[in-house]
Motif scaffolding. Structure first.
Motif, PDB file in Angstrom:
ATOM      1  N   ASP A 114      -7.426  54.236 -75.878  1.00 30.69           N
ATOM      2  CA  ASP A 114      -7.100  53.695 -74.443  1.00 30.69           C
ATOM      3  C   ASP A 114      -6.469  52.493 -75.346  1.00 30.69           C
ATOM      4  OD1 ASP A 114      -9.136  55.179 -72.922  1.00 30.69           O
ATOM      5  OD2 ASP A 114     -11.067  54.491 -73.214  1.00 30.69           O
TER       6      ASP A 114
ATOM      7  N   SER B 140      -2.583  61.791 -68.357  1.00 30.34           N
ATOM      8  CA  SER B 140      -3.337  61.505 -67.517  1.00 30.34           C
ATOM      9  C   SER B 140      -3.447  60.172 -67.206  1.00 30.34           C
ATOM     10  CB  SER B 140      -4.884  61.928 -67.657  1.00 30.34           C
ATOM     11  OG  SER B 140      -5.831  61.436 -68.307  1.00 30.34           O
ATOM     12  N   ARG B 141      -3.426  58.735 -68.446  1.00 32.29           N
ATOM     13  CA  ARG B 141      -3.033  57.433 -68.356  1.00 32.29           C
ATOM     14  C   ARG B 141      -2.238  57.366 -67.751  1.00 32.29           C
ATOM     15  NH1 ARG B 141      -6.602  58.821 -72.160  1.00 32.29           N
ATOM     16  NH2 ARG B 141      -8.464  58.084 -73.349  1.00 32.29           N
TER      17      ARG B 141
ATOM     18  N   GLN C 198      -0.454  59.313 -65.806  1.00 35.77           N
ATOM     19  CA  GLN C 198      -0.012  59.277 -64.645  1.00 35.77           C
ATOM     20  C   GLN C 198      -0.850  58.157 -63.774  1.00 35.77           C
ATOM     21  OE1 GLN C 198       0.288  61.506 -62.388  1.00 35.77           O
ATOM     22  NE2 GLN C 198      -0.082  62.984 -61.044  1.00 35.77           N
ATOM     23  N   ARG C 199      -2.632  58.133 -63.776  1.00 35.16           N
ATOM     24  CA  ARG C 199      -2.989  56.637 -62.977  1.00 35.16           C
ATOM     25  C   ARG C 199      -2.077  55.999 -63.176  1.00 35.16           C
ATOM     26  NH1 ARG C 199      -7.790  58.762 -66.637  1.00 35.16           N
ATOM     27  NH2 ARG C 199      -7.761  57.144 -67.882  1.00 35.16           N
ATOM     28  N   ASP C 200      -1.585  55.103 -64.206  1.00 38.19           N
ATOM     29  CA  ASP C 200      -0.278  54.065 -64.360  1.00 38.19           C
ATOM     30  C   ASP C 200       0.938  54.073 -62.935  1.00 38.19           C
ATOM     31  OD1 ASP C 200      -1.987  52.698 -65.803  1.00 38.19           O
ATOM     32  OD2 ASP C 200      -1.197  52.755 -67.944  1.00 38.19           O
ATOM     33  N   GLY C 201       0.764  55.151 -62.381  1.00 35.26           N
ATOM     34  CA  GLY C 201       2.043  55.100 -61.328  1.00 35.26           C
ATOM     35  C   GLY C 201       2.752  55.855 -61.471  1.00 35.26           C
TER      36      GLY C 201
ATOM     37  N   GLU D 248      -5.723  68.071 -62.549  1.00 35.39           N
ATOM     38  CA  GLU D 248      -5.335  66.354 -62.652  1.00 35.39           C
ATOM     39  C   GLU D 248      -4.699  66.241 -61.762  1.00 35.39           C
ATOM     40  OE1 GLU D 248      -6.880  64.284 -65.358  1.00 35.39           O
ATOM     41  OE2 GLU D 248      -9.010  65.947 -65.334  1.00 35.39           O
TER      42      GLU D 248
ATOM     43  N   MET E  46      -8.150  55.001 -59.687  1.00 31.14           N
ATOM     44  CA  MET E  46      -6.420  54.661 -59.938  1.00 31.14           C
ATOM     45  C   MET E  46      -6.642  53.724 -60.609  1.00 31.14           C
ATOM     46  SD  MET E  46      -3.937  56.433 -58.712  1.00 31.14           S
ATOM     47  CE  MET E  46      -2.723  55.952 -58.685  1.00 31.14           C
ATOM     48  N   SER E  47      -6.161  53.339 -61.580  1.00 27.13           N
ATOM     49  CA  SER E  47      -5.702  52.326 -62.893  1.00 27.13           C
ATOM     50  C   SER E  47      -5.470  50.506 -62.365  1.00 27.13           C
ATOM     51  CB  SER E  47      -4.747  52.756 -63.544  1.00 27.13           C
ATOM     52  OG  SER E  47      -4.432  51.307 -64.392  1.00 27.13           O
ATOM     53  N   ARG E  48      -6.263  50.000 -61.911  1.00 28.36           N
ATOM     54  CA  ARG E  48      -5.159  48.498 -61.427  1.00 28.36           C
ATOM     55  C   ARG E  48      -3.947  48.668 -61.792  1.00 28.36           C
ATOM     56  NH1 ARG E  48     -10.834  44.296 -61.083  1.00 28.36           N
ATOM     57  NH2 ARG E  48     -12.444  46.440 -60.283  1.00 28.36           N
TER      58      ARG E  48
ATOM     59  N   LYS F  66      -0.297  48.871 -62.881  1.00 31.16           N
ATOM     60  CA  LYS F  66       0.673  49.021 -62.592  1.00 31.16           C
ATOM     61  C   LYS F  66       2.134  48.636 -62.702  1.00 31.16           C
ATOM     62  CE  LYS F  66      -1.316  50.602 -58.902  1.00 31.16           C
ATOM     63  NZ  LYS F  66      -1.537  52.562 -58.743  1.00 31.16           N
TER      64      LYS F  66
END
Length: 399
Positions: A385, A34-35, A37-40, A59, A1-3, A5
């Motif tokens: 990125d 995907s990015r 989703q990782r950010d919440g 994913e 998960m991304s740190r 938020k």
């Protein structure tokens, strides 16, 4: 998960190609979804290409099937309302990554009161009326994918953001060889089935559309055939569907008409192309190419040029629309205005003589000559990125 938020999580329905689709839209959907989703954020994808008659997950992201309408206009509003219903505490957003003129005439969109963000390709001048009408809707925020597109929208007095497409520069990089299915290392030239000591020109573009042929295949093939007649070590590699099965043109009569030396024309395996070529194999193909030939009638972005440049391969583009933004060490040919009656705006036809001249200059550099400057330009300006961190996050935080 991304740190990281995001302070304002969203419920985003992305309307585009499926994330596994081997297309420019599919690639960008994959990267952005995907990015996010990782950010919440809560993300779902309404696939207008790549999925039919079933629902699945990719994913952890729901992927919903295309509708009965050719561009899924019949079902998108229902998908959006249902996704918002499932996430009542989040701000709903519909995000489109596709030609927006296909949405403009469908009544379902008129009844949708959810904010829409459209990552919009602008490949004409000026902004075509249908595109302008969509981008000027009160609930639509347009995001241009090139500086050219942003300027065209500004000229039409439409406020917009500019965020270009992104390249995974860890995948698209100089790649001498990759493992095949049997575990053996093969070079890009072996994948293309061309000799090691020749000059290779590659055309990597989708063969779709005939009115007009936006990828300018006729002009490019005519120019290459003229160039190759006096150079026995000049080869052409075609990475496209060649039969016209996707609504494009049959290549065989065109190659005959331009007098192409067919013993020096290689074509991607059509079955493998249908299944999809892996990214690392594409990077090897770009690396094994001396020059990418890509001066089209107009581009919203021009992803293959960016991918090729990231692999240190020069490109020939037309000095029109988004194309010149991607090229720092290559060739930008001029063109002649071409009226597109379907969009009531201008394309531009690339100059054949100038393409020939650019090919001659590429040939003079010698087979295998690389361009680190081309990769540096992509890494500095189009790394996926970096673009997400510096452009997309601030954009979503502003919603």
């Amino acid at each position: 998960m991304s740190r990281y938020k995001t302070p304002k999580p969203l419920a985003v329905l992305m309307v585009s190609n499926a994330p596994w689709a081997p297309t420019g839209y599919g690639t960008q959907t994959k990267q952005l979804a995907s990015r996010m989703q990782r950010d919440g954020h809560k993300v779902a994808i309404a696939a207008n290409y790549g999925l039919e008659a079933t629902q699945t997950e990719w994913e952890g992201i729901p992927v919903l099937p295309k509708g009965y309408d050719g561009y899924s206009n019949d079902i998108v509003a229902a998908y959006a309302k249902d996704w918002a219903r499932q996430h009542p505490d989040l701000q709903p957003v519909v995000f489109t990554l596709y030609d927006v003129w296909v949405f403009a005439q469908h009544p379902a969109w008129d009844k949708l009161d959810i904010p829409v963000v459209s990552w919009v390709p602008i490949d004409h001048t000026p902004v075509p009326p249908k595109v302008r009408g969509w981008c000027d809707r009160p609930n639509v925020t347009p995001v241009a994918m090139s500086c050219f597109g942003g300027q065209m929208l500004a000229n039409a007095k439409i406020a917009n953001w500019v965020i270009p497409h992104g390249i995974d520069t860890d995948l698209y990089k100089p790649t001498e060889a990759v493992k095949d299915a049997g575990g053996k290392y093969v070079t890009g030239r072996q994948l293309m089935k061309v000799p090691t000591d020749v000059h290779v020109t590659s055309i990597v573009n989708a063969n779709k559309g005939t009115a007009p042929v936006r990828k300018a295949f006729a002009e490019q093939l005519l120019a290459w055939s003229i160039f190759a007649r006096e150079r026995d070590d000049a080869w052409l590699y075609l990475h496209t569907e060649t039969g016209g099965g996707m609504g494009g043109i049959p290549f065989a009569p065109l190659l005959e008409a331009v007098g192409a030396p067919m013993d020096r024309v290689a074509t991607v395996n059509q079955y493998q192309h249908h299944l999809g070529i892996p990214d690392d194999a594409m990077a090897a193909i770009y690396t094994g190419t001396d020059v990418l030939l890509a001066p089209t009638l107009g581009e919203g972005f021009g992803l293959t040029v960016a991918e090729s440049s990231a692999c240190e391969t020069r490109s020939i583009v037309q000095n029109f629309t988004a194309q010149p933004e991607l090229v720092t060490d290559g060739w930008k040919v001029s063109g002649q205005p071409l009226w597109d009656p379907a969009q009531s705006a201008w394309f531009s036809t690339p100059n054949v003589e100038e393409i020939v001249h650019a090919l001659v200059e590429s040939y003079a550099l010698g087979a295998g000559d690389r361009s680190p400057a081309s990769r540096d330009h992509i890494v500095e300006n189009y790394d996926a990125d970096t673009l997400y961190r510096e452009d997309w996050r601030p954009f979503w935080e502003s919603r």
